[in-house]
Enzyme design. Structure first.
Site, short mmCIF file in Angstrom:
data_model
loop_
_atom_site.label_atom_id
_atom_site.label_comp_id
_atom_site.label_asym_id
_atom_site.label_seq_id
_atom_site.Cartn_x
_atom_site.Cartn_y
_atom_site.Cartn_z
N ALA A 1 3.24 1.65 2.85
CA ALA A 1 4.40 0.66 2.91
C ALA A 1 5.20 1.53 2.12
CB ALA A 1 3.91 -0.57 2.23
N CYS B 1 0.80 -1.09 -0.08
CA CYS B 1 0.03 -0.03 0.02
C CYS B 1 0.78 1.19 0.22
CB CYS B 1 -0.75 -0.08 1.23
SG CYS B 1 -0.05 0.06 2.69
N HIS C 1 5.82 6.03 -2.73
CA HIS C 1 7.26 6.66 -2.79
C HIS C 1 7.14 8.03 -3.43
CE1 HIS C 1 8.06 2.20 -4.45
NE2 HIS C 1 8.32 2.20 -3.00
N ARG D 1 12.12 -4.84 6.69
CA ARG D 1 12.63 -4.44 5.45
C ARG D 1 14.25 -4.22 6.26
NH1 ARG D 1 13.65 0.55 2.51
NH2 ARG D 1 13.93 0.33 0.23
#
Ligand code: CFM
Length: 562
Positions: free
Chosen positions: A80, A77, A212, A111
């Site tokens: 994330a 999503c 992003h 991560r």
């Protein structure tokens, strides 16, 4: 005469191979489409390309559009992409997840972006191992969560005294309409530090890719350009889109520093708020992951005139080529010579080791279905080992990652992409310099360089694929299963969600997101680690103990599973 016959025969044979490979691939695609309704079939076919050497340019692929409801694919999503990928790794900022506890908890430490103390950032100023969340409960959802968030910021400042804070929104926060921007602004006034609010509610856009973009916008607008200290050195560079997974960034810094570069900032792997403030003071940006960071590269080009170079440090040949292109950008003979020295020394050091692993890896095939750039980058490393990636897929890439940046002006915006603000920056009055001035060369020299080493450009994955190979966008479990059954790869490179299913199918699977606790995989040392891990995965005796489901006698399916 004999040689002419031989040529004709070879051409016929090659033609036959290509035709059968294509027919085979068409068959695979037909099997993938079989259970679908006509509407779904029509949609999914647009997300597939078969590489065809005869075609002058890349066929158009559909990408960055909504996954069909009901089909579970591997996407994440917007939260994330923003918190988990881009801003989470900034080591000296506290990143608060504003929302119910799950989002913060499940994005905590999953991560593997590593961070360590440095000259400017002592150990107690690193927060990446901690999880900060407002843990919203029902009363917060009903009456609003702004007060709880403000209290949490006060508590974080009192306890940790961070240099700056990020607040990342989760879905419910957007639904109830908490004003994160207002809370952040008030907190900045109370505490005198920057508090950045990211409206990265999970449902924004169609995947983590939206996150992003949201993160890039805020980092660029609010942090970059605030610093004034250029790190010493003649060749000062930023490495953008490198997240130090398993220590990749550290291996690259080792190489770049030895050649003579000053690594101003790695964005955002092991990066600090202090370094990001000075991002604009570098001469050149290197872009490793195009998908997640191309926005900042492009915005810096517009605002400061900083040129960028697409690099790939995954694989020996790829690393060597990127280092040579990088040296070309500065046009300095000593730098070029040092680059060649390091390339020669490092290549000579690792080649005999890789040769050993190649004995078991030569001729093996692989699939990679990963986020938005690794399926391209890892093709080079596999080729170094004598392997071939026959199917490449991205979860959330855009058309430019497949077809090259020249298609960007032709990409249609839809309701989902309009959701994400597009910043159009203009040259900064004081700090803009022409790109050739950044590289300390004449305009003519710069144009020559640009013709040889394309700056501010990425060609996408398509040119690297070979004839008949498949490129797939937003693949789902059913499609992956058919691909594995029909193409039978030796190695499957993907994520944890499909790793164990693929193991049960009798195929070795390596996690390419987190490297299964291994790494680094980048640069020279990374290539050795990858070769060792893959050789072990392929040669473990465990495979002899597994019978793939399609080789077992078919058992009738029970009604409940039909
Ligand atoms: Fe870039 Fe990444 Fe990737 Fe990515 Fe990711 Fe990742 Fe990835 Mo997992 S930033 S697009 S959103 S290279 S977390 S470090 S491995 S999906 S291919």
């Amino acid at each position: 005469m004999r040689s002419v016959f031989a040529l004709v025969n070879r051409a016929r044979q090659r033609f036959g191979e290509v035709i059968s490979a294509m027919a085979d691939t068409e068959g695979t695609i037909d099997s993938m489409m079989m259970p679908y309704s006509d509407t779904v079939k029509k949609n999914r076919k647009k997300h597939l390309i078969i590489k065809d050497d005869e075609e002058a340019c890349c066929p158009q692929i559909e990408a960055n559009t909504r996954t069909i409801p009901g089909i579970i694919s591997q996407r994440g999503c917007a939260y994330a992409g923003c918190k988990g990928v881009v801003v989470g790794p900034i080591k000296d900022m506290v990143t608060i997840t504003h929302g119910p506890v799950g989002c913060g908890y499940y994005s905590w430490g999953t991560r593997r972006n590593k961070a360590r103390a440095d000259d400017n950032t002592p150990k107690d100023k690193i927060y990446t191992q901690l999880c900060f969340t407002t843990d919203m409960q029902e009363p917060d959802i009903v009456f609003g969560g702004e007060k709880k968030l403000a209290r949490m910021i006060d508590e974080v400042v009192a306890t940790f005294h961070p240099r700056a804070i990020n607040i990342c929104a989760t879905c419910p926060v957007g639904l109830i309409g908490d004003d994160l921007g207002a809370v952040a602004k008030a907190a900045e006034e109370r505490h005198g530090i920057q508090v950045l609010a990211y409206n990265c509610e999970g449902y924004k856009g169609v995947s983590q890719s939206a996150g992003h973009h949201i993160a890039n916008n805020n980092v660029m607008e609010k942090i970059v350009g605030k610093g004034t200290e250029r790190k010493p050195g003649r060749f000062v560079i930023n490495l953008l889109g490198e997240y130090n997974i398993g220590g990749d960034g550290w291996e690259l810094e080792r190489i770049l520093k030895e050649i003579g570069y000053t690594v101003n900032c790695v964005l955002t792997g092991d990066s600090s708020y202090l370094d990001i403030k000075n991002l604009h003071l570098a001469d050149l940006n290197l872009v490793q992951c195009h998908r997640s960071i191309n926005y900042i590269a492009e915005m810096m080009e517009a605002k400061y005139g900083t040129p960028w170079l697409k690099v790939n440090f995954i694989g020996i040949d790829a690393t060597n080529q990127s280092l040579r292109q990088l040296a070309r950008c500065f046009g300095d003979p000593e730098l070029a010579q040092k680059t060649e020295e390091i390339i020669e020394r490092e290549t000579a050091r690792v080649t005999p080791i890789l040769d050993q692993y190649r004995k078991v890896l030569q001729g093996k095939t692989a699939f990679a279905i990963v986020g938005g750039s690794r399926s391209h980058h890892y093709q080079y490393l596999l080729r170094d080992l004598g392997m071939e990636m026959i199917i490449a897929g991205y979860e959330f890439a855009h058309r430019d990652d497949y077809e090259g940046r020249q298609v960007i002006p032709t990409i249609k915006t839809d309701a989902d992409s309009k959701n994400i603000p597009e910043l159009h920056l203009i040259p900064d009055e004081k700090m803009y310099k022409e790109p050739h001035v950044h590289l300390n060369m004449s305009k003519e020299k710069f144009d020559e360089l640009n013709a040889e080493v394309p700056l501010n450009y990425y060609e996408g994955i398509y040119p690297t694929m070979k004839n008949g190979q498949i490129i797939i966008d937003d693949a789902n479990h059913h499609e992956v299963e058919v691909l594995i059954q029909t193409k039978k790869p030796d190695l499957f490179l993907s994520g944890v969600r499909d790793k164990y299913i693929v193991h049960k199918m009798g195929v070795a699977s390596k996690q390419l997101h987190a490297y299964d606790y291994s790494g680094p995989y980048a640069g020279y040392n990374g290539a050795i680690t990858f070769a060792r891990d893959v050789a072990r995965a392929l040669t473990t005796p465990a495979w002899k103990l597994i019978t793939p489901p399609w080789e077992k006698e078919q058992e009738p399916r029970s009604e409940s599973h039909a």
